[in-house]
Design a protein around this motif. Structure first.
Motif, PDB file in Angstrom:
ATOM      1  N   ARG A  35     -14.271   8.297 -16.483  1.00 35.92           N
ATOM      2  CA  ARG A  35     -13.329   8.558 -15.398  1.00 35.92           C
ATOM      3  C   ARG A  35     -12.118   7.649 -15.564  1.00 35.92           C
ATOM      4  NH1 ARG A  35     -17.970   7.445 -11.848  1.00 35.92           N
ATOM      5  NH2 ARG A  35     -18.987   9.401 -11.275  1.00 35.92           N
ATOM      6  N   ILE A  36     -10.951   8.146 -15.166  1.00 41.61           N
ATOM      7  CA  ILE A  36      -9.750   7.301 -15.117  1.00 41.61           C
ATOM      8  C   ILE A  36      -9.628   6.799 -13.684  1.00 41.61           C
ATOM      9  CG2 ILE A  36      -7.249   7.261 -15.346  1.00 41.61           C
ATOM     10  CD1 ILE A  36      -7.574   9.329 -17.593  1.00 41.61           C
ATOM     11  N   MET A  37      -9.636   5.482 -13.532  1.00 42.03           N
ATOM     12  CA  MET A  37      -9.731   4.883 -12.200  1.00 42.03           C
ATOM     13  C   MET A  37      -8.633   3.854 -11.966  1.00 42.03           C
ATOM     14  SD  MET A  37     -13.809   4.496 -11.512  1.00 42.03           S
ATOM     15  CE  MET A  37     -13.488   4.544  -9.752  1.00 42.03           C
ATOM     16  N   THR A  38      -8.283   3.698 -10.695  1.00 36.36           N
ATOM     17  CA  THR A  38      -7.379   2.646 -10.267  1.00 36.36           C
ATOM     18  C   THR A  38      -7.844   2.152  -8.905  1.00 36.36           C
ATOM     19  OG1 THR A  38      -5.032   2.070 -10.001  1.00 36.36           O
ATOM     20  CG2 THR A  38      -5.730   4.207  -9.131  1.00 36.36           C
ATOM     21  N   GLN A  39      -7.189   1.096  -8.403  1.00 35.15           N
ATOM     22  CA  GLN A  39      -7.494   0.573  -7.062  1.00 35.15           C
ATOM     23  C   GLN A  39      -6.190   0.369  -6.316  1.00 35.15           C
ATOM     24  OE1 GLN A  39      -9.810  -3.028  -7.012  1.00 35.15           O
ATOM     25  NE2 GLN A  39     -11.747  -1.929  -7.145  1.00 35.15           N
ATOM     26  N   ASP A  40      -6.211   0.691  -5.021  1.00 33.72           N
ATOM     27  CA  ASP A  40      -5.024   0.377  -4.233  1.00 33.72           C
ATOM     28  C   ASP A  40      -4.966  -1.135  -3.994  1.00 33.72           C
ATOM     29  OD1 ASP A  40      -6.526  -0.300  -1.933  1.00 33.72           O
ATOM     30  OD2 ASP A  40      -6.111   1.583  -0.891  1.00 33.72           O
ATOM     31  N   PRO A  41      -3.871  -1.666  -3.454  1.00 35.26           N
ATOM     32  CA  PRO A  41      -3.743  -3.118  -3.304  1.00 35.26           C
ATOM     33  C   PRO A  41      -4.803  -3.754  -2.388  1.00 35.26           C
ATOM     34  CG  PRO A  41      -1.589  -2.082  -3.164  1.00 35.26           C
ATOM     35  CD  PRO A  41      -2.596  -0.978  -3.136  1.00 35.26           C
ATOM     36  N   SER A  42      -5.524  -2.934  -1.634  1.00 39.82           N
ATOM     37  CA  SER A  42      -6.588  -3.455  -0.764  1.00 39.82           C
ATOM     38  C   SER A  42      -7.984  -3.257  -1.344  1.00 39.82           C
ATOM     39  CB  SER A  42      -6.491  -2.799   0.619  1.00 39.82           C
ATOM     40  OG  SER A  42      -5.271  -3.140   1.236  1.00 39.82           O
ATOM     41  N   GLY A  43      -8.050  -2.814  -2.614  1.00 42.28           N
ATOM     42  CA  GLY A  43      -9.343  -2.721  -3.299  1.00 42.28           C
ATOM     43  C   GLY A  43     -10.080  -1.414  -3.138  1.00 42.28           C
TER      44      GLY A  43
ATOM     45  N   LYS B  44       5.103   5.549  -4.702  1.00 44.45           N
ATOM     46  CA  LYS B  44       5.700   5.397  -6.038  1.00 44.45           C
ATOM     47  C   LYS B  44       4.649   5.533  -7.131  1.00 44.45           C
ATOM     48  CE  LYS B  44       9.601   2.480  -4.770  1.00 44.45           C
ATOM     49  NZ  LYS B  44      10.202   1.131  -4.878  1.00 44.45           N
ATOM     50  N   GLY B  45       3.423   5.118  -6.847  1.00 48.97           N
ATOM     51  CA  GLY B  45       2.365   5.198  -7.852  1.00 48.97           C
ATOM     52  C   GLY B  45       1.688   6.555  -7.894  1.00 48.97           C
ATOM     53  N   LEU B  46       1.054   6.930  -6.800  1.00 43.21           N
ATOM     54  CA  LEU B  46       0.238   8.156  -6.791  1.00 43.21           C
ATOM     55  C   LEU B  46       1.042   9.426  -6.515  1.00 43.21           C
ATOM     56  CD1 LEU B  46      -3.030   6.977  -5.006  1.00 43.21           C
ATOM     57  CD2 LEU B  46      -2.559   7.153  -7.452  1.00 43.21           C
ATOM     58  N   GLY B  47       2.296   9.277  -6.039  1.00 42.36           N
ATOM     59  CA  GLY B  47       3.146  10.453  -5.883  1.00 42.36           C
ATOM     60  C   GLY B  47       2.997  11.196  -4.565  1.00 42.36           C
ATOM     61  N   LEU B  48       2.357  10.562  -3.562  1.00 37.94           N
ATOM     62  CA  LEU B  48       2.264  11.189  -2.244  1.00 37.94           C
ATOM     63  C   LEU B  48       3.507  10.843  -1.426  1.00 37.94           C
ATOM     64  CD1 LEU B  48      -1.488  10.384  -1.449  1.00 37.94           C
ATOM     65  CD2 LEU B  48      -0.543  12.481  -2.447  1.00 37.94           C
ATOM     66  N   GLU B  49       3.702  11.540  -0.309  1.00 37.94           N
ATOM     67  CA  GLU B  49       4.833  11.186   0.553  1.00 37.94           C
ATOM     68  C   GLU B  49       4.336  10.883   1.957  1.00 37.94           C
ATOM     69  OE1 GLU B  49       7.736  14.288   0.920  1.00 37.94           O
ATOM     70  OE2 GLU B  49       6.248  15.860   1.219  1.00 37.94           O
TER      71      GLU B  49
ATOM     72  N   VAL C 166       0.838  -1.205   0.000  1.00 38.19           N
ATOM     73  CA  VAL C 166       0.000   0.000   0.000  1.00 38.19           C
ATOM     74  C   VAL C 166       0.873   1.257   0.000  1.00 38.19           C
ATOM     75  CG1 VAL C 166      -1.569   1.345   1.456  1.00 38.19           C
ATOM     76  CG2 VAL C 166      -2.070  -1.051   0.976  1.00 38.19           C
ATOM     77  N   GLU C 167       1.949   1.239   0.787  1.00 39.20           N
ATOM     78  CA  GLU C 167       2.859   2.392   0.799  1.00 39.20           C
ATOM     79  C   GLU C 167       3.487   2.598  -0.578  1.00 39.20           C
ATOM     80  OE1 GLU C 167       6.973   4.025   2.907  1.00 39.20           O
ATOM     81  OE2 GLU C 167       5.847   2.435   3.904  1.00 39.20           O
ATOM     82  N   GLU C 168       3.932   1.515  -1.210  1.00 38.56           N
ATOM     83  CA  GLU C 168       4.517   1.623  -2.545  1.00 38.56           C
ATOM     84  C   GLU C 168       3.509   2.220  -3.529  1.00 38.56           C
ATOM     85  OE1 GLU C 168       7.141  -1.277  -5.287  1.00 38.56           O
ATOM     86  OE2 GLU C 168       5.044  -1.915  -5.125  1.00 38.56           O
ATOM     87  N   PHE C 169       2.257   1.778  -3.431  1.00 41.09           N
ATOM     88  CA  PHE C 169       1.210   2.264  -4.327  1.00 41.09           C
ATOM     89  C   PHE C 169       1.007   3.771  -4.173  1.00 41.09           C
ATOM     90  CE2 PHE C 169      -3.226   3.491  -4.906  1.00 41.09           C
ATOM     91  CZ  PHE C 169      -3.507   3.030  -6.179  1.00 41.09           C
ATOM     92  N   TYR C 170       0.858   4.228  -2.931  1.00 48.52           N
ATOM     93  CA  TYR C 170       0.554   5.646  -2.718  1.00 48.52           C
ATOM     94  C   TYR C 170       1.767   6.550  -2.943  1.00 48.52           C
ATOM     95  CZ  TYR C 170      -4.177   4.675  -1.180  1.00 48.52           C
ATOM     96  OH  TYR C 170      -5.500   4.282  -1.156  1.00 48.52           O
TER      97      TYR C 170
ATOM     98  N   VAL D  80       1.522   9.941 -13.324  1.00 44.86           N
ATOM     99  CA  VAL D  80       1.006   9.049 -12.286  1.00 44.86           C
ATOM    100  C   VAL D  80       0.521   7.735 -12.905  1.00 44.86           C
ATOM    101  CG1 VAL D  80      -0.949   8.747 -10.684  1.00 44.86           C
ATOM    102  CG2 VAL D  80       0.468  10.797 -10.570  1.00 44.86           C
ATOM    103  N   ILE D  81      -0.206   7.827 -14.021  1.00 50.48           N
ATOM    104  CA  ILE D  81      -0.687   6.616 -14.696  1.00 50.48           C
ATOM    105  C   ILE D  81       0.501   5.727 -15.085  1.00 50.48           C
ATOM    106  CG2 ILE D  81      -1.811   5.756 -16.798  1.00 50.48           C
ATOM    107  CD1 ILE D  81      -3.632   8.307 -16.584  1.00 50.48           C
ATOM    108  N   SER D  82       1.534   6.331 -15.637  1.00 54.57           N
ATOM    109  CA  SER D  82       2.739   5.593 -16.022  1.00 54.57           C
ATOM    110  C   SER D  82       3.395   4.940 -14.807  1.00 54.57           C
ATOM    111  CB  SER D  82       3.726   6.548 -16.710  1.00 54.57           C
ATOM    112  OG  SER D  82       4.961   5.922 -16.925  1.00 54.57           O
ATOM    113  N   ASN D  83       3.497   5.696 -13.711  1.00 51.01           N
ATOM    114  CA  ASN D  83       4.120   5.159 -12.494  1.00 51.01           C
ATOM    115  C   ASN D  83       3.307   4.012 -11.905  1.00 51.01           C
ATOM    116  OD1 ASN D  83       6.249   6.958 -12.674  1.00 51.01           O
ATOM    117  ND2 ASN D  83       5.300   8.473 -11.305  1.00 51.01           N
ATOM    118  N   LEU D  84       1.983   4.131 -11.949  1.00 47.14           N
ATOM    119  CA  LEU D  84       1.122   3.056 -11.467  1.00 47.14           C
ATOM    120  C   LEU D  84       1.330   1.786 -12.299  1.00 47.14           C
ATOM    121  CD1 LEU D  84      -2.172   5.057 -10.811  1.00 47.14           C
ATOM    122  CD2 LEU D  84      -0.858   3.835  -9.063  1.00 47.14           C
ATOM    123  N   GLN D  85       1.399   1.951 -13.606  1.00 43.91           N
ATOM    124  CA  GLN D  85       1.581   0.787 -14.482  1.00 43.91           C
ATOM    125  C   GLN D  85       2.945   0.142 -14.253  1.00 43.91           C
ATOM    126  OE1 GLN D  85       0.623   2.875 -18.087  1.00 43.91           O
ATOM    127  NE2 GLN D  85      -1.519   2.180 -18.084  1.00 43.91           N
TER     128      GLN D  85
END
Length: 282
Positions: free
Chosen positions: A267-275, A188-193, A182-186, A250-255
Motif C-alpha cells: 500500500r502507498i501510505m501517508t499520515q496527516d500532521p496529527s498522525g 495542497k497535499g491530497l487535493g481536497l477543497e 492539517v488544512e495545508e495537508f488535505y 498527489v504523492i509529489s504534492n505531499l512531498q
C-alpha cells in the motif's frame, strides 16, 4: 451516488481497531447487518455487496481500550442509498435497544451510535444535492433536530435485512491537533477543497462539491497527542483517486509540503500532521 465513484476522490474503506474481534463481529454482523468477506484470527473484512470491503476490523496484539483526548477517529460514516433505509434501521436499532443520537444537517439526515469499543459510527442518508444551499464556496450545514415523525413514515419493512448492498463509506471525521497545517495537508497535499469552516473548530473537505468526504476538528484540544499504536480507534482510511497519474501528482504534492509517503504492505501510505494514517489508492 456520483460523489463516491471515480473520477471523484472519495473515502473507499476504513480500518478500525477493536479489543475483542468476536464481540465486534457480533455487533457489525448481527446488529448492523454487514456480511463477512474474509476473516483471520485477528482481522475481518466486512462487506455490504459481497464483493468489496468498505470496513475492516483488527484486534491488535496487546490491544488497549480507546484513549480519551487524543487525535484519531471521531466517526466514520455509512451512507445509505435511500431515506427508507434510514427509517428501517431506526426501527431496527430501537427494537434491539441500541442507544443512538440523531441530527438533521440540512444536506443529510444522520444517526450516531457507538460500537462495543466506543468507536463512533454515523449512519446517514443524503438529501439530493439540488437541495443543498451554497454560499460562494461554502455549503450550508447545521445540527438541527431530526424529524422522526416524518422519517418513520418512510418505513418499508417489518424486519431489517442488513446493510443495503449499495451502502458506501460516505465520509470520515477525525480529531486533529490543530487546523492550519492539517488544512495545508488535505488541500495542497491530497487535493481536497474546504467546503465549510465551522467556527475555527472544524473543517469540512471534499472533492467534486460533495458536502464532505473528510472532516477534521480540534474538539479534543489544541495539541492533542496521538493515541498509542495498539489502542482502539482508527488504523487507516483509504482515499481513492481516479487513476495512477492523479495519485502520482498527489504523492509529489505531499512531498513538496514535507509529508512522508511510504510503501507498506503493498500500500502507498501517508499520515496527516496529527498522525492519522491514509492509504492512497486508485
Amino acid at each position: 451516488m456520483g460523489f463516491h465513484t471515480k473520477p471523484t476522490t472519495f473515502v473507499g474503506h476504513v480500518k478500525i481497531k477493536v479489543t475483542n474481534l468476536q464481540q465486534a463481529i457480533k455487533f457489525y454482523r448481527d446488529i448492523l447487518g454487514f456480511g463477512i468477506l474474509e476473516q483471520t484470527t485477528s482481522t475481518v473484512e466486512l462487506t455490504t455487496d459481497g464483493k468489496t470491503s468498505i470496513l475492516s476490523l483488527e484486534q491488535p496484539q496487546d490491544v488497549i481500550a480507546k484513549e480519551g483526548r487524543t487525535t484519531g477517529l471521531y466517526h466514520f460514516a455509512l451512507l445509505l442509498p435511500k431515506k427508507s433505509d434510514l427509517a428501517n434501521i431506526v426501527v431496527h436499532l430501537m427494537e434491539h435497544h441500541i442507544r443512538f443520537g440523531s441530527s438533521d444537517h440540512l444536506v443529510s439526515e444522520a444517526l450516531y451510535l457507538h460500537d462495543p469499543d466506543g468507536n463512533q459510527i454515523e449512519i446517514y442518508r443524503d438529501r439530493a444535492s439540488s437541495e443543498w444551499t451554497w454560499q460562494k464556496e461554502e455549503v450550508a450545514m447545521a445540527v438541527d433536530p431530526l424529524n422522526f415523525e416524518n422519517l418513520l413514515k418512510h418505513v418499508t419493512t417489518s424486519k431489517w435485512n442488513g446493510m443495503p448492498e449499495q451502502t458506501v463509506m460516505g465520509h470520515i471525521h477525525l480529531h486533529v491537533a490543530e487546523l492550519k497545517e492539517v488544512e495545508e495537508f488535505y488541500v495542497k497535499g491530497l487535493g481536497l477543497e474546504v467546503v465549510n469552516r465551522y467556527g475555527g473548530q472544524a473543517l469540512f473537505l471534499s472533492d467534486g462539491k460533495y458536502h464532505h468526504h473528510v472532516a477534521v476538528n480540534v474538539w479534543n484540544g489544541i495539541g492533542a497527542p496521538k493515541p498509542a499504536k495498539n489502542s482502539v480507534g482508527l488504523e487507516f482510511f483509504t482515499l481513492v483517486y481516479s487513476n495512477e497519474e492523479a495519485r502520482k501528482e498527489v504523492i509529489s504534492n505531499l512531498q513538496k509540503i514535507g509529508s512522508v509517503v511510504v510503501e507498506e504492505n503493498n500500500r502507498i501510505m501517508t499520515q496527516d500532521p496529527s498522525g492519522n494514517s491514509i492509504v492512497l489508492a486508485v
